[in-house]
Design a protein around this motif. Structure first.
Motif, short mmCIF file in Angstrom:
data_model
loop_
_atom_site.label_atom_id
_atom_site.label_comp_id
_atom_site.label_asym_id
_atom_site.label_seq_id
_atom_site.Cartn_x
_atom_site.Cartn_y
_atom_site.Cartn_z
N ASP A 37 -29.42 12.79 11.50
CA ASP A 37 -28.67 14.01 11.25
C ASP A 37 -27.35 14.08 12.00
O ASP A 37 -26.32 14.42 11.43
N HIS A 38 -27.37 13.81 13.31
CA HIS A 38 -26.16 13.92 14.14
C HIS A 38 -26.40 13.22 15.46
O HIS A 38 -27.52 12.76 15.74
N ALA A 39 -25.38 13.14 16.28
CA ALA A 39 -25.53 12.62 17.64
C ALA A 39 -24.70 13.49 18.57
O ALA A 39 -23.69 14.08 18.16
N HIS A 65 -26.02 10.98 24.57
CA HIS A 65 -26.98 12.00 24.99
C HIS A 65 -28.20 11.98 24.07
O HIS A 65 -29.33 11.85 24.52
N HIS A 66 -27.99 12.10 22.75
CA HIS A 66 -29.12 11.93 21.83
C HIS A 66 -28.65 11.65 20.41
O HIS A 66 -27.57 12.03 20.01
N CYS A 67 -29.55 10.98 19.70
CA CYS A 67 -29.45 10.86 18.24
C CYS A 67 -30.48 11.81 17.67
O CYS A 67 -31.61 11.86 18.17
N SER A 68 -30.11 12.54 16.64
CA SER A 68 -31.00 13.56 16.11
C SER A 68 -31.48 13.21 14.71
O SER A 68 -30.73 12.70 13.89
N PHE A 69 -32.74 13.52 14.47
CA PHE A 69 -33.37 13.25 13.18
C PHE A 69 -33.84 14.57 12.56
O PHE A 69 -34.52 15.36 13.22
N PHE A 98 -33.83 10.98 21.88
CA PHE A 98 -33.74 11.31 20.46
C PHE A 98 -34.22 12.75 20.28
O PHE A 98 -34.85 13.31 21.17
N GLU A 99 -33.88 13.32 19.14
CA GLU A 99 -34.24 14.71 18.87
C GLU A 99 -34.93 14.79 17.51
O GLU A 99 -34.47 14.16 16.55
N THR A 100 -36.01 15.53 17.45
CA THR A 100 -36.57 15.92 16.15
C THR A 100 -36.15 17.37 15.96
O THR A 100 -36.37 18.21 16.83
N SER A 155 -25.01 22.19 10.56
CA SER A 155 -24.67 22.90 11.80
C SER A 155 -23.80 22.02 12.69
O SER A 155 -23.02 22.53 13.49
N HIS A 156 -23.92 20.71 12.57
CA HIS A 156 -22.98 19.76 13.16
C HIS A 156 -23.30 18.36 12.64
O HIS A 156 -24.45 18.04 12.34
N ASP A 157 -22.26 17.54 12.51
CA ASP A 157 -22.44 16.13 12.17
C ASP A 157 -22.23 15.25 13.40
O ASP A 157 -22.69 14.11 13.43
#
Ligand code: M3P
Ligand code: FE
Length: 311
Positions: free
Chosen positions: A153-155, A215-219, A266-268, A200-202
């Motif tokens: 989704d975003h980072a 910081h994180h990659c988001s899924f 990472f983020e869920t 909400s953000h890319d």
């Protein structure tokens, strides 16, 4: 067509310290599908609702972190135009040949003022999401495994010169500032959230002295229920959790932050806000990042790790 220019984050190449452990994490625990391995030994994976060949590339290395992040653009003409625009803005760009990443066309690579390597590309083989193109199924049972995120989704990236980064993304690459957190003095942005869509953000950046940090990659998860279920799977597999499950006040995303076996966060995430380009950006004071629930709306506290742990 309303959506042109830069479309979305299309891939991240992550450095991992043990490839087998990383594959176990991303493929077997998170449930991404492995789509290839190249001559360098890199492993390619995709999320279950992504169409293109891959979104995560794992490279074994001595230290964790992000090698680069790639954004897909609409077409070759857009790639040529943005390459020229980046050069006119004073950035050096290089072209990587088609095929340097499996099933991917030429990429235009450049370093942004925060030290991160970005690339733009127009072509990647569409392998589909397994649902078909005619009378499609809503989801493909064979791809719904593990945490089963829908897409990369975003980072959130940490590095210096966030003001210059904001200028580059908004004035050259066509992004919109959707949300920001001010520094403690209130004199500049500490964190910026930008989109090239109505997500909400890319991409997001935080001011940090060391360049090029992740910081994180988001899924993206299908539902809040799936975020909680991902938390169950983290616990069952002893995946170390950083924050959550909770809601970020900033972006309103519902979230768990956790770490892969190399320490890459990472983020869920389940998105809960869709800002259009004509919506005014939202501003958070530094105080509200913690006490106002900007980071953690449920607990209203500034978790120590948020500002200090990066790879
Ligand atoms: C996210 C997200 C802050 C919130 C971060 C938000 C800086 O990671 O994906 O919404 O408080
Ligand atoms: Fe996030």
């Amino acid at each position: 067509m309303a959506m042109t220019g830069v479309l979305r984050p299309g891939h991240v190449q992550l450095r991992v310290m043990n490839l087998d452990d990383a594959v176990r994490h991303y493929r077997d625990i998170m449930g991404l599908t492995e789509t290839g391995r190249d001559a360098e030994g890199r492993v390619y994976l995709k999320c279950r609702d992504e169409i293109d060949h891959h979104s995560v590339v794992l490279r074994e290395a001595d230290c964790a972190g992000l090698d680069f992040i790639g954004f897909k653009v609409l077409d070759e003409a857009t790639l040529d135009r943005l390459e020229a625009d980046l050069r006119a803005h004073g950035l050096e760009t290089t072209r990587l040949p088609a095929g340097e990443l499996l099933e991917t066309g030429e990429r235009v690579r450049f370093q942004v003022p925060s030290g991160h390597w970005f690339e733009l590309y127009a072509k990647k083989t569409a392998v589909g999401n397994g649902c078909g193109l005619v009378d499609p199924t809503p989801w493909a049972p064979e791809n719904k495994r593990g945490m089963a995120p829908l897409r990369l989704d975003h980072a959130l990236l940490y590095g210096p010169n966030i003001g210059a980064v904001q200028k580059l993304f908004t004035e050259v690459l066509g992004f919109t500032l959707v949300e920001r957190v001010l520094n403690p003095e209130g004199s500049a942005n500490l964190i910026i959230f930008l989109n090239c869509s109505i997500k909400s953000h890319d991409i997001a950046f935080a001011e940090y002295p060391e360049p090029g940090k992740l910081h994180h990659c988001s899924f993206l998860m299908e539902s809040w229920e799936d975020v909680l279920r991902a938390g169950d799977i983290m616990s069952m597999n002893k995946v170390p959790v950083d924050i959550g499950p909770t809601r970020h006040g900033v972006t309103r995303g519902r979230t768990i932050y956790a770490w892969d076996p190399s320490g890459n966060r990472f983020e869920t995430f389940k998105e809960d806000r869709q800002p259009y380009p004509d919506h005014a950006p939202l501003t958070w004071t530094f105080e509200a990042l913690g006490a106002g629930g900007g980071l953690d709306y449920v607990q209203r506290k500034l978790h120590e790790t948020f500002l200090t742990v990066v790879t």
